[in-house]
Scaffold this motif. Structure first.
Motif, PDB file in Angstrom:
ATOM      1  N   CYS A  13     -89.057  25.501 -33.562  1.00  0.00           N
ATOM      2  CA  CYS A  13     -89.241  26.445 -34.675  1.00  0.00           C
ATOM      3  C   CYS A  13     -89.652  27.843 -34.196  1.00  0.00           C
ATOM      4  O   CYS A  13     -89.590  28.792 -34.962  1.00  0.00           O
ATOM      5  CB  CYS A  13     -90.284  25.926 -35.651  1.00  0.00           C
ATOM      6  SG  CYS A  13     -89.699  24.573 -36.687  1.00  0.00           S
ATOM      7  N   TYR A 130     -92.617  28.569 -39.159  1.00  0.00           N
ATOM      8  CA  TYR A 130     -91.727  27.773 -40.012  1.00  0.00           C
ATOM      9  C   TYR A 130     -90.254  28.118 -39.792  1.00  0.00           C
ATOM     10  O   TYR A 130     -89.854  29.282 -39.790  1.00  0.00           O
ATOM     11  CB  TYR A 130     -92.058  28.016 -41.489  1.00  0.00           C
ATOM     12  CG  TYR A 130     -91.089  27.320 -42.429  1.00  0.00           C
ATOM     13  CD1 TYR A 130     -91.320  26.013 -42.849  1.00  0.00           C
ATOM     14  CD2 TYR A 130     -89.914  27.951 -42.849  1.00  0.00           C
ATOM     15  CE1 TYR A 130     -90.421  25.358 -43.680  1.00  0.00           C
ATOM     16  CE2 TYR A 130     -89.010  27.305 -43.680  1.00  0.00           C
ATOM     17  CZ  TYR A 130     -89.267  26.007 -44.091  1.00  0.00           C
ATOM     18  OH  TYR A 130     -88.371  25.356 -44.901  1.00  0.00           O
ATOM     19  N   ALA A 131     -89.474  27.052 -39.596  1.00  0.00           N
ATOM     20  CA  ALA A 131     -88.010  27.145 -39.721  1.00  0.00           C
ATOM     21  C   ALA A 131     -87.615  25.859 -40.422  1.00  0.00           C
ATOM     22  O   ALA A 131     -88.292  24.833 -40.268  1.00  0.00           O
ATOM     23  CB  ALA A 131     -87.347  27.227 -38.350  1.00  0.00           C
ATOM     24  N   ASN A 132     -86.550  25.880 -41.214  1.00  0.00           N
ATOM     25  CA  ASN A 132     -86.210  24.646 -41.922  1.00  0.00           C
ATOM     26  C   ASN A 132     -85.557  23.638 -40.972  1.00  0.00           C
ATOM     27  O   ASN A 132     -85.228  23.961 -39.829  1.00  0.00           O
ATOM     28  CB  ASN A 132     -85.358  24.919 -43.176  1.00  0.00           C
ATOM     29  CG  ASN A 132     -83.985  25.474 -42.821  1.00  0.00           C
ATOM     30  OD1 ASN A 132     -83.355  25.053 -41.860  1.00  0.00           O
ATOM     31  ND2 ASN A 132     -83.523  26.439 -43.601  1.00  0.00           N
ATOM     32  N   GLN A 135     -82.205  24.499 -39.285  1.00  0.00           N
ATOM     33  CA  GLN A 135     -82.328  25.519 -38.236  1.00  0.00           C
ATOM     34  C   GLN A 135     -82.925  24.933 -36.961  1.00  0.00           C
ATOM     35  O   GLN A 135     -82.423  25.183 -35.867  1.00  0.00           O
ATOM     36  CB  GLN A 135     -83.213  26.675 -38.733  1.00  0.00           C
ATOM     37  CG  GLN A 135     -82.531  27.527 -39.794  1.00  0.00           C
ATOM     38  CD  GLN A 135     -83.503  28.477 -40.474  1.00  0.00           C
ATOM     39  OE1 GLN A 135     -84.632  28.111 -40.789  1.00  0.00           O
ATOM     40  NE2 GLN A 135     -83.068  29.697 -40.703  1.00  0.00           N
ATOM     41  N   SER A 136     -83.983  24.145 -37.112  1.00  0.00           N
ATOM     42  CA  SER A 136     -84.606  23.597 -35.907  1.00  0.00           C
ATOM     43  C   SER A 136     -83.682  22.576 -35.233  1.00  0.00           C
ATOM     44  O   SER A 136     -83.624  22.498 -34.010  1.00  0.00           O
ATOM     45  CB  SER A 136     -86.000  23.026 -36.167  1.00  0.00           C
ATOM     46  OG  SER A 136     -86.017  22.164 -37.244  1.00  0.00           O
ATOM     47  N   GLU A 162     -92.036  20.739 -44.184  1.00  0.00           N
ATOM     48  CA  GLU A 162     -92.340  21.187 -45.558  1.00  0.00           C
ATOM     49  C   GLU A 162     -93.751  20.735 -45.972  1.00  0.00           C
ATOM     50  O   GLU A 162     -94.432  21.411 -46.734  1.00  0.00           O
ATOM     51  CB  GLU A 162     -91.301  20.644 -46.553  1.00  0.00           C
ATOM     52  CG  GLU A 162     -89.846  20.983 -46.226  1.00  0.00           C
ATOM     53  CD  GLU A 162     -89.543  22.477 -46.166  1.00  0.00           C
ATOM     54  OE1 GLU A 162     -90.234  23.266 -46.851  1.00  0.00           O
ATOM     55  OE2 GLU A 162     -88.613  22.865 -45.418  1.00  0.00           O
ATOM     56  N   TYR A 173     -92.621  32.976 -41.026  1.00  0.00           N
ATOM     57  CA  TYR A 173     -91.274  32.417 -41.190  1.00  0.00           C
ATOM     58  C   TYR A 173     -90.341  32.895 -40.083  1.00  0.00           C
ATOM     59  O   TYR A 173     -90.252  34.089 -39.806  1.00  0.00           O
ATOM     60  CB  TYR A 173     -90.716  32.794 -42.573  1.00  0.00           C
ATOM     61  CG  TYR A 173     -91.436  32.052 -43.671  1.00  0.00           C
ATOM     62  CD1 TYR A 173     -90.965  30.826 -44.126  1.00  0.00           C
ATOM     63  CD2 TYR A 173     -92.622  32.550 -44.219  1.00  0.00           C
ATOM     64  CE1 TYR A 173     -91.649  30.111 -45.118  1.00  0.00           C
ATOM     65  CE2 TYR A 173     -93.315  31.850 -45.198  1.00  0.00           C
ATOM     66  CZ  TYR A 173     -92.819  30.635 -45.641  1.00  0.00           C
ATOM     67  OH  TYR A 173     -93.495  29.934 -46.593  1.00  0.00           O
ATOM     68  N   ASN A 174     -89.662  31.923 -39.461  1.00  0.00           N
ATOM     69  CA  ASN A 174     -88.669  32.221 -38.424  1.00  0.00           C
ATOM     70  C   ASN A 174     -87.323  31.709 -38.925  1.00  0.00           C
ATOM     71  O   ASN A 174     -86.760  30.754 -38.404  1.00  0.00           O
ATOM     72  CB  ASN A 174     -89.083  31.536 -37.106  1.00  0.00           C
ATOM     73  CG  ASN A 174     -88.132  31.872 -35.963  1.00  0.00           C
ATOM     74  OD1 ASN A 174     -87.304  32.763 -36.076  1.00  0.00           O
ATOM     75  ND2 ASN A 174     -88.248  31.142 -34.866  1.00  0.00           N
ATOM     76  N   THR A 175     -86.853  32.353 -39.987  1.00  0.00           N
ATOM     77  CA  THR A 175     -85.667  31.823 -40.674  1.00  0.00           C
ATOM     78  C   THR A 175     -84.467  32.775 -40.623  1.00  0.00           C
ATOM     79  O   THR A 175     -83.413  32.453 -41.144  1.00  0.00           O
ATOM     80  CB  THR A 175     -86.007  31.521 -42.152  1.00  0.00           C
ATOM     81  OG1 THR A 175     -86.673  32.660 -42.707  1.00  0.00           O
ATOM     82  CG2 THR A 175     -86.923  30.316 -42.270  1.00  0.00           C
ATOM     83  N   SER A 176     -84.654  33.959 -40.011  1.00  0.00           N
ATOM     84  CA  SER A 176     -83.469  34.827 -39.895  1.00  0.00           C
ATOM     85  C   SER A 176     -83.275  35.211 -38.427  1.00  0.00           C
ATOM     86  O   SER A 176     -83.205  34.352 -37.563  1.00  0.00           O
ATOM     87  CB  SER A 176     -83.581  36.041 -40.822  1.00  0.00           C
ATOM     88  OG  SER A 176     -84.683  36.864 -40.461  1.00  0.00           O
ATOM     89  N   PHE A 181     -88.222  38.016 -36.794  1.00  0.00           N
ATOM     90  CA  PHE A 181     -89.337  37.132 -36.452  1.00  0.00           C
ATOM     91  C   PHE A 181     -90.338  37.869 -35.555  1.00  0.00           C
ATOM     92  O   PHE A 181     -91.543  37.833 -35.796  1.00  0.00           O
ATOM     93  CB  PHE A 181     -88.804  35.871 -35.751  1.00  0.00           C
ATOM     94  CG  PHE A 181     -89.889  34.917 -35.303  1.00  0.00           C
ATOM     95  CD1 PHE A 181     -90.821  34.420 -36.199  1.00  0.00           C
ATOM     96  CD2 PHE A 181     -89.967  34.510 -33.972  1.00  0.00           C
ATOM     97  CE1 PHE A 181     -91.819  33.533 -35.792  1.00  0.00           C
ATOM     98  CE2 PHE A 181     -90.963  33.631 -33.558  1.00  0.00           C
ATOM     99  CZ  PHE A 181     -91.884  33.139 -34.461  1.00  0.00           C
TER     100      PHE A 181
END
Length: 197
Positions: A13, A130-132, A135-136, A162, A173-176, A181
């Protein structure tokens, strides 16, 4: 523990990336994984006996890949390893935390299983990277060159990310993109520097 920030996540993540950014900003850190590797090497013969499996040893050291394959596919083996390792990791980690606390400066402890056990509750603030799951999974397959099935086993061996969100003091959040990030991490660490957190 006024200066201790525990950094946790699920696998792949971005914990280590956060720690690298913190280092580049002059912060110190401890790694539970590094301590675990030291302990694996120190107690390699005992572990091979514990699992009654001499094939876990290569040149007197634990073959981490073979051990990983064993514990990620067998819940009892995972429990056995955790019961052996966790008290030793905790003891060594707490010694190092006490030393860093004396410096009166914030520092980070990279601890993958922070939310999975209560060993470190109330010892500092917790940061969740956090990454979903998708993604991970993708990052883990790429990073470790694993099949989807192998990567899923590793992700599912940990608590669902979650469920970790409401338990964390802070979530980054590390989602993009990596750039986004990194900017979020810098902003957060600067707040710690200014004593706002």
């Amino acid at each position: 523990m006024n200066h201790t920030f525990f950094v946790s996540a699920s696998i792949a993540c971005g914990k280590s990336t956060f720690i690298k950014i913190a280092h580049s900003m002059g912060f110190e850190s401890l790694s539970a994984d590094e301590i675990a590797h030291e302990i694996l090497n120190e107690f390699s013969n005992e572990l091979a006996r514990l699992f009654e499996n001499p094939a876990l040893l290569i040149n007197g050291k634990i073959n981490r890949k073979a051990l990983g394959a064993l514990v990620f596919s067998d819940k009892n083996a995972k429990k056995k390893l955790e019961n052996f390792m966790h008290p030793k990791i905790k003891e060594r980690l707490l010694e190092k935390i006490h030393i860093l606390e004396q410096k009166n400066k914030p520092f980070f402890v990279e601890l993958p299983l922070f939310f999975e056990n209560n060993n470190y509750a109330n010892l500092g603030k917790s940061i969740l990277i956090y990454a979903n799951k998708e993604q991970s999974l993708e990052r883990l397959m790429k990073r470790e060159n694993l099949s989807k099935e192998e990567a899923l086993k590793r992700i599912e061996a940990q608590m669902d990310i979650e469920k970790k969100i409401p338990l964390a003091d802070f979530v980054i959040y590390n989602t993009s993109t990596y750039e986004n990030f990194k900017a979020e991490c810098i902003k957060f660490i600067e707040k710690i520097s200014r004593g706002e957190i």
